[in-house]
Write a protein that holds these residues in place. Sequence first.
Motif, PDB file in Angstrom:
ATOM      1  N   GLY A  98      -6.591 -14.342  -1.625  1.00 27.78           N
ATOM      2  CA  GLY A  98      -7.467 -13.191  -1.475  1.00 27.78           C
ATOM      3  C   GLY A  98      -6.650 -11.944  -1.185  1.00 27.78           C
ATOM      4  O   GLY A  98      -5.608 -11.707  -1.796  1.00 27.78           O
ATOM      5  N   TYR A  99      -7.109 -11.137  -0.234  1.00 29.26           N
ATOM      6  CA  TYR A  99      -6.424  -9.899   0.090  1.00 29.26           C
ATOM      7  C   TYR A  99      -5.379 -10.091   1.192  1.00 29.26           C
ATOM      8  O   TYR A  99      -5.657 -10.678   2.239  1.00 29.26           O
ATOM      9  CB  TYR A  99      -7.423  -8.834   0.521  1.00 29.26           C
ATOM     10  N   LEU A 124      -0.067  -2.166   0.255  1.00 24.92           N
ATOM     11  CA  LEU A 124       0.067  -1.335   1.455  1.00 24.92           C
ATOM     12  C   LEU A 124      -0.691  -0.038   1.165  1.00 24.92           C
ATOM     13  O   LEU A 124      -0.100   0.970   0.778  1.00 24.92           O
ATOM     14  CB  LEU A 124       1.549  -1.058   1.765  1.00 24.92           C
ATOM     15  N   PRO A 125      -2.002  -0.032   1.337  1.00 29.84           N
ATOM     16  CA  PRO A 125      -2.834   1.099   0.909  1.00 29.84           C
ATOM     17  C   PRO A 125      -2.980   2.218   1.940  1.00 29.84           C
ATOM     18  O   PRO A 125      -3.842   3.077   1.791  1.00 29.84           O
ATOM     19  CB  PRO A 125      -4.188   0.427   0.655  1.00 29.84           C
ATOM     20  N   GLU A 126      -2.131   2.230   2.956  1.00 29.08           N
ATOM     21  CA  GLU A 126      -2.319   3.175   4.057  1.00 29.08           C
ATOM     22  C   GLU A 126      -2.342   4.637   3.630  1.00 29.08           C
ATOM     23  O   GLU A 126      -3.053   5.449   4.233  1.00 29.08           O
ATOM     24  CB  GLU A 126      -1.224   2.966   5.112  1.00 29.08           C
ATOM     25  N   VAL A 127      -1.568   5.006   2.600  1.00 32.88           N
ATOM     26  CA  VAL A 127      -1.533   6.419   2.199  1.00 32.88           C
ATOM     27  C   VAL A 127      -2.917   6.917   1.780  1.00 32.88           C
ATOM     28  O   VAL A 127      -3.210   8.116   1.884  1.00 32.88           O
ATOM     29  CB  VAL A 127      -0.517   6.677   1.059  1.00 32.88           C
ATOM     30  N   LEU A 151       8.532   2.167  -3.392  1.00 35.41           N
ATOM     31  CA  LEU A 151       7.916   3.477  -3.529  1.00 35.41           C
ATOM     32  C   LEU A 151       6.663   3.405  -4.392  1.00 35.41           C
ATOM     33  O   LEU A 151       5.642   4.049  -4.091  1.00 35.41           O
ATOM     34  CB  LEU A 151       8.916   4.465  -4.132  1.00 35.41           C
ATOM     35  N   ASP A 152       6.708   2.644  -5.456  1.00 34.18           N
ATOM     36  CA  ASP A 152       5.548   2.493  -6.326  1.00 34.18           C
ATOM     37  C   ASP A 152       4.371   1.904  -5.555  1.00 34.18           C
ATOM     38  O   ASP A 152       3.252   2.440  -5.576  1.00 34.18           O
ATOM     39  CB  ASP A 152       5.907   1.599  -7.512  1.00 34.18           C
ATOM     40  N   VAL A 153       4.613   0.804  -4.854  1.00 38.98           N
ATOM     41  CA  VAL A 153       3.539   0.116  -4.134  1.00 38.98           C
ATOM     42  C   VAL A 153       2.997   0.978  -2.992  1.00 38.98           C
ATOM     43  O   VAL A 153       1.782   1.115  -2.816  1.00 38.98           O
ATOM     44  CB  VAL A 153       4.040  -1.237  -3.588  1.00 38.98           C
ATOM     45  N   ILE A 154       3.890   1.591  -2.230  1.00 41.86           N
ATOM     46  CA  ILE A 154       3.472   2.343  -1.048  1.00 41.86           C
ATOM     47  C   ILE A 154       2.806   3.661  -1.411  1.00 41.86           C
ATOM     48  O   ILE A 154       1.763   4.020  -0.856  1.00 41.86           O
ATOM     49  CB  ILE A 154       4.677   2.586  -0.124  1.00 41.86           C
ATOM     50  N   ARG A 158      -1.744   0.868  -4.481  1.00 42.02           N
ATOM     51  CA  ARG A 158      -2.430  -0.073  -5.363  1.00 42.02           C
ATOM     52  C   ARG A 158      -2.257  -1.516  -4.912  1.00 42.02           C
ATOM     53  O   ARG A 158      -1.377  -1.832  -4.101  1.00 42.02           O
ATOM     54  CB  ARG A 158      -1.913   0.083  -6.793  1.00 42.02           C
ATOM     55  N   HIS A 159      -3.106  -2.379  -5.451  1.00 37.36           N
ATOM     56  CA  HIS A 159      -3.015  -3.805  -5.193  1.00 37.36           C
ATOM     57  C   HIS A 159      -2.113  -4.452  -6.243  1.00 37.36           C
ATOM     58  O   HIS A 159      -2.199  -4.125  -7.430  1.00 37.36           O
ATOM     59  CB  HIS A 159      -4.391  -4.461  -5.239  1.00 37.36           C
ATOM     60  N   VAL A 160      -1.283  -5.357  -5.808  1.00 41.98           N
ATOM     61  CA  VAL A 160      -0.353  -6.056  -6.697  1.00 41.98           C
ATOM     62  C   VAL A 160      -0.793  -7.510  -6.815  1.00 41.98           C
ATOM     63  O   VAL A 160      -1.013  -8.181  -5.800  1.00 41.98           O
ATOM     64  CB  VAL A 160       1.084  -5.993  -6.130  1.00 41.98           C
ATOM     65  N   GLY A 161      -0.935  -7.989  -8.035  1.00 36.03           N
ATOM     66  CA  GLY A 161      -1.325  -9.377  -8.254  1.00 36.03           C
ATOM     67  C   GLY A 161      -0.199 -10.337  -7.924  1.00 36.03           C
ATOM     68  O   GLY A 161       0.964  -9.952  -7.780  1.00 36.03           O
TER      69      GLY A 161
END
Length: 252
Positions: A98-99, A124-127, A151-154, A158-161
Amino acid sequence: MNQAQTVTYAVEDGVALIAVNNPPVNALAAGVREGIMECVMRANADAEVDAIVLLGEGKNFIAGADIRRFGSVRPVSTRKSAATLEASDKPVVAAMHGYALGGGLEHALACHYRIASPDARLGLPEVNLGIIPAGGGTQRLTRIAGPAAALDVILSGRHVGAEEAQRLGIVDAIMDGTDLRTAAIRFARGVASRRPLPRARDSAQGIELTGAGATALDAARKSITKKSRHLKAPAYALECVEAALTRPFDEG
């Protein structure tokens, strides 16, 4: 719901199972972090335990912190649970489904190994809330996956599969077609005797400010200037990732 109910402890086949049970999304509410810490210490003190698994009950691993607590004063102990996982003398495996978001992913990054079911969604959706990952996520993710991926994720939030997370080095293995709990116990048994324990804080993956690291930082800085110049969180997050490349872990 009290601490004893939100985090449970069991031992199966020499593996301690630390399960977060705080529905509906297993948020890191009051007592959860302390419960994780107590269970890790209990497992390390138990001679019958060879390895540890951190998992979530219900539909998710841990879907972030409890936003109702933002802005409140919290005990220092609540910020040490990820460090406690990382400092364990026995290997800790994060079993994600899940998440696994925000503080949930930060706790997984602090574990020595990470496995996931195919449906797992990491991020890491904090931004998006105007804040930055503050539980060591900027430091550990950069060391594990390198600055470009971090940097891309943070910065995107976004959510990464699961498959992409495995390609980035965030996930060690995807458990397909089997019960995740059973698979996690089997995986933990397989790594129980491996030493030294792989700790994200000690990883040197992509830790340099030249070459690809510098290019990723420059590109992100230009993007922030163009798209997010009036927002503080993206710029602060970039500074933290840069610190992962230039400073020791604790300073970063």
